[in-house]
Scaffold this motif. Structure first.
Motif, PDB file in Angstrom:
ATOM      1  N   GLU A  53       0.812  -1.226   0.000  1.00 27.34           N
ATOM      2  CA  GLU A  53       0.000   0.000   0.000  1.00 27.34           C
ATOM      3  C   GLU A  53       0.844   1.275   0.000  1.00 27.34           C
ATOM      4  O   GLU A  53       0.414   2.296  -0.520  1.00 27.34           O
ATOM      5  CB  GLU A  53      -0.990  -0.017   1.175  1.00 27.34           C
ATOM      6  N   ARG A  54       2.056   1.220   0.553  1.00 29.04           N
ATOM      7  CA  ARG A  54       2.855   2.442   0.602  1.00 29.04           C
ATOM      8  C   ARG A  54       3.601   2.679  -0.703  1.00 29.04           C
ATOM      9  O   ARG A  54       4.267   3.690  -0.862  1.00 29.04           O
ATOM     10  CB  ARG A  54       3.848   2.369   1.766  1.00 29.04           C
ATOM     11  N   ARG A  55       3.489   1.751  -1.615  1.00 30.02           N
ATOM     12  CA  ARG A  55       4.215   1.909  -2.882  1.00 30.02           C
ATOM     13  C   ARG A  55       3.286   2.307  -4.024  1.00 30.02           C
ATOM     14  O   ARG A  55       3.712   2.403  -5.160  1.00 30.02           O
ATOM     15  CB  ARG A  55       4.937   0.605  -3.203  1.00 30.02           C
ATOM     16  N   VAL A  56       1.997   2.522  -3.711  1.00 28.47           N
ATOM     17  CA  VAL A  56       1.050   2.906  -4.756  1.00 28.47           C
ATOM     18  C   VAL A  56       1.224   4.382  -5.098  1.00 28.47           C
ATOM     19  O   VAL A  56       1.106   5.236  -4.220  1.00 28.47           O
ATOM     20  CB  VAL A  56      -0.404   2.659  -4.302  1.00 28.47           C
TER      21      VAL A  56
ATOM     22  N   ILE B  26      -1.664   4.867   6.321  1.00 27.43           N
ATOM     23  CA  ILE B  26      -2.669   5.076   5.278  1.00 27.43           C
ATOM     24  C   ILE B  26      -3.594   6.231   5.628  1.00 27.43           C
ATOM     25  O   ILE B  26      -3.897   7.089   4.808  1.00 27.43           O
ATOM     26  CB  ILE B  26      -3.513   3.796   5.086  1.00 27.43           C
ATOM     27  N   GLN B  29      -1.978   9.524   5.173  1.00 31.68           N
ATOM     28  CA  GLN B  29      -1.690   9.919   3.790  1.00 31.68           C
ATOM     29  C   GLN B  29      -2.939  10.101   2.928  1.00 31.68           C
ATOM     30  O   GLN B  29      -2.964  10.954   2.061  1.00 31.68           O
ATOM     31  CB  GLN B  29      -0.759   8.892   3.136  1.00 31.68           C
ATOM     32  N   ARG B  42       1.683  14.202  -3.562  1.00 28.53           N
ATOM     33  CA  ARG B  42       2.746  13.240  -3.262  1.00 28.53           C
ATOM     34  C   ARG B  42       3.426  12.788  -4.554  1.00 28.53           C
ATOM     35  O   ARG B  42       4.642  12.677  -4.641  1.00 28.53           O
ATOM     36  CB  ARG B  42       2.138  12.051  -2.518  1.00 28.53           C
ATOM     37  N   SER B  57       9.612   4.756  -3.503  1.00 34.16           N
ATOM     38  CA  SER B  57       8.490   5.639  -3.188  1.00 34.16           C
ATOM     39  C   SER B  57       8.051   5.542  -1.728  1.00 34.16           C
ATOM     40  O   SER B  57       7.561   6.509  -1.157  1.00 34.16           O
ATOM     41  CB  SER B  57       7.321   5.347  -4.112  1.00 34.16           C
ATOM     42  N   GLU B  58       8.234   4.361  -1.116  1.00 38.05           N
ATOM     43  CA  GLU B  58       7.748   4.255   0.266  1.00 38.05           C
ATOM     44  C   GLU B  58       8.631   5.029   1.245  1.00 38.05           C
ATOM     45  O   GLU B  58       8.288   5.170   2.407  1.00 38.05           O
ATOM     46  CB  GLU B  58       7.582   2.794   0.706  1.00 38.05           C
TER      47      GLU B  58
END
Ligand SMILES: Nc1ncnc2c1ncn2[C@@H]1O[C@H](COP(=O)(O)OP(=O)(O)O)[C@@H](O)[C@H]1O
Ligand SMILES: [Mg+2]
Lengths: 279, 81
Positions: A53-56, B26, B29, B42, B57-58
């Motif tokens: 989910e954090r890479r979307v 989540i 964000q 973002r 990206s994370e």
């Protein structure tokens, strides 16, 4: 050319996303280049179950609208080679999906990216999202719980598969349909509290791909963001592995369908459900 | 994790606490408290950063936190070694 597989059910909450994650992870582990697409636009979930989910950054809808290309939107799994996730949009609704858009993306995944399998995780319902998830499929996995409303919805979905898919509309070879019975509890079946495997098979009349037991491992896996099939110590993980072997045409005996607490004699004399399926 | 397990150096984390941490990120964000331009912002920030350095990206966190009637936009980038 990539086989397109839809994981569908009609009813919500029966295990489609859990199954899509397990199936795609399992096929990739077996060496097939696999992409799993979340068709649940507006309520994306697959990214959470896959733990990415954090890479979307970009999603399926961005690609359809030309705001990003597939290279930017596809997320490569960190644990398993050959596995890619195409997330759904969280902010749009299902009307953002179009037949032409979905067709364009599937063609690119087949021709340019040369995937072996494309797994489409269908949203619940029989509306646009579910329709588009199944429309281009070669194979359908109908996820069903041993429960009246789920079985009836599966029957409804079988009707849609045989009339509204591209294969049906263009009179091509019909879509292959398989039953995956999930959240099955042999103890409750034995007590007469739950529909049995045979009951469901009798009603739906399609080949059985597997039976996934009701399992605590599924909640644990979703908490951790790891497809349950990677937990090979768990009953659900093993049951999914068996189902994938059958999906690939291997003959594997059904496990987790008999009540373990049954007496030895009874167990010795009970017949095992064995079925060979080919895709 | 219990104190004892921690003292014994057991590093297994409870699934529920992993879930809690993942959800917190989540909600910060993209949750209902954050403005809906945040995902796009973002994305633009990621694009800008990518022109100078290559990072996953994370490792870029863009969050909005509200404190009373004040909102703070926070950008947190973990630079590679
Ligand atoms: N075999 C199983 N055992 C226990 N819980 C399960 C099982 N399969 C799915 N679940 C749970 O059921 C719920 C719905 O699953 P999900 O895969 O999201 O369904 P769907 O995509 O069809 O809506 C989730 O809470 C999931 O953890
Ligand atoms: Mg789902």
């Amino acid at each position: 050319m990539a086989k397109i597989v839809v994981v569908t059910s009609g009813k919500g909450g029966v295990g489609k996303t859990t199954t899509s994650a397990a199936l795609s992870a399992g096929l990739a582990t077996r060496g097939y280049k696999t992409c799993v697409i979340d068709f649940d636009v507006g309520l994306r979930n697959l990214d959470l179950i896959m733990g990415c989910e954090r890479r979307v950054i970009y999603d399926f809808i961005n690609v359809i609208h030309g705001e990003a290309n597939l290279n930017q939107a596809l997320i490569k799994d960190k644990r398993i080679d050959n596995l890619y996730i195409l997330p759904a949009s969280q902010t749009r609704d299902k009307d953002a999906l179009t037949t032409e858009g979905v067709s364009k993306v599937l063609n690119l995944l087949q021709d340019k990216f040369e995937f072996d399998y494309i797994i489409c995780d269908s949203p619940a319902g029989i509306e646009k999202g579910a329709y588009l998830a199944m429309h281009f499929a070669d194979t359908a996995i109908v996820v069903t719980n041993p429960e009246v409303s789920s079985v009836r919805d599966s029957d409804r979905i079988l009707g849609m598969l045989s009339s509204r898919t591209q294969r049906a509309c263009e009179s091509l070879e019909p879509i292959k349909e398989f039953l995956l019975l999930t959240r099955y509890s042999p103890e409750r079946v034995e007590k007469g509290e739950m529909l049995s495997l045979d009951d469901v098979k009798d009603i739906l009349q399609i080949p059985l791909l597997g039976v996934i037991p009701e399992s605590r491992a599924v909640l644990k896996a979703s908490n951790m963001g790891v497809p349950v099939i990677l937990d090979q110590e768990s009953d659900a993980g093993q049951a999914y592995t068996d189902a994938i072997a059958r999906f690939l045409g291997e003959d594997t005996p059904m496990r987790f369908v008999d009540n373990k607490k049954k007496g030895l004699l009874k167990r010795l004399f009970s017949t095992r459900a064995k079925e060979k399926v080919t895709t | 994790m219990t104190l004892l397990a921690r003292l014994l150096g057991k590093t297994t984390v409870a699934p529920a606490s992993v879930a809690r941490d993942r959800l917190r990120v989540i909600v910060e964000q993209t949750g209902s408290a954050s403005p809906d331009y945040l995902p796009e912002l973002r994305r633009d920030i990621l694009d800008a950063i990518a022109r100078y350095i290559s990072i996953p990206s994370e490792d870029v966190n863009v969050t909005v936190t509200r404190d009373g009637n004040e909102a703070v936009l926070e950008l947190n980038v973990a630079l590679p070694e």
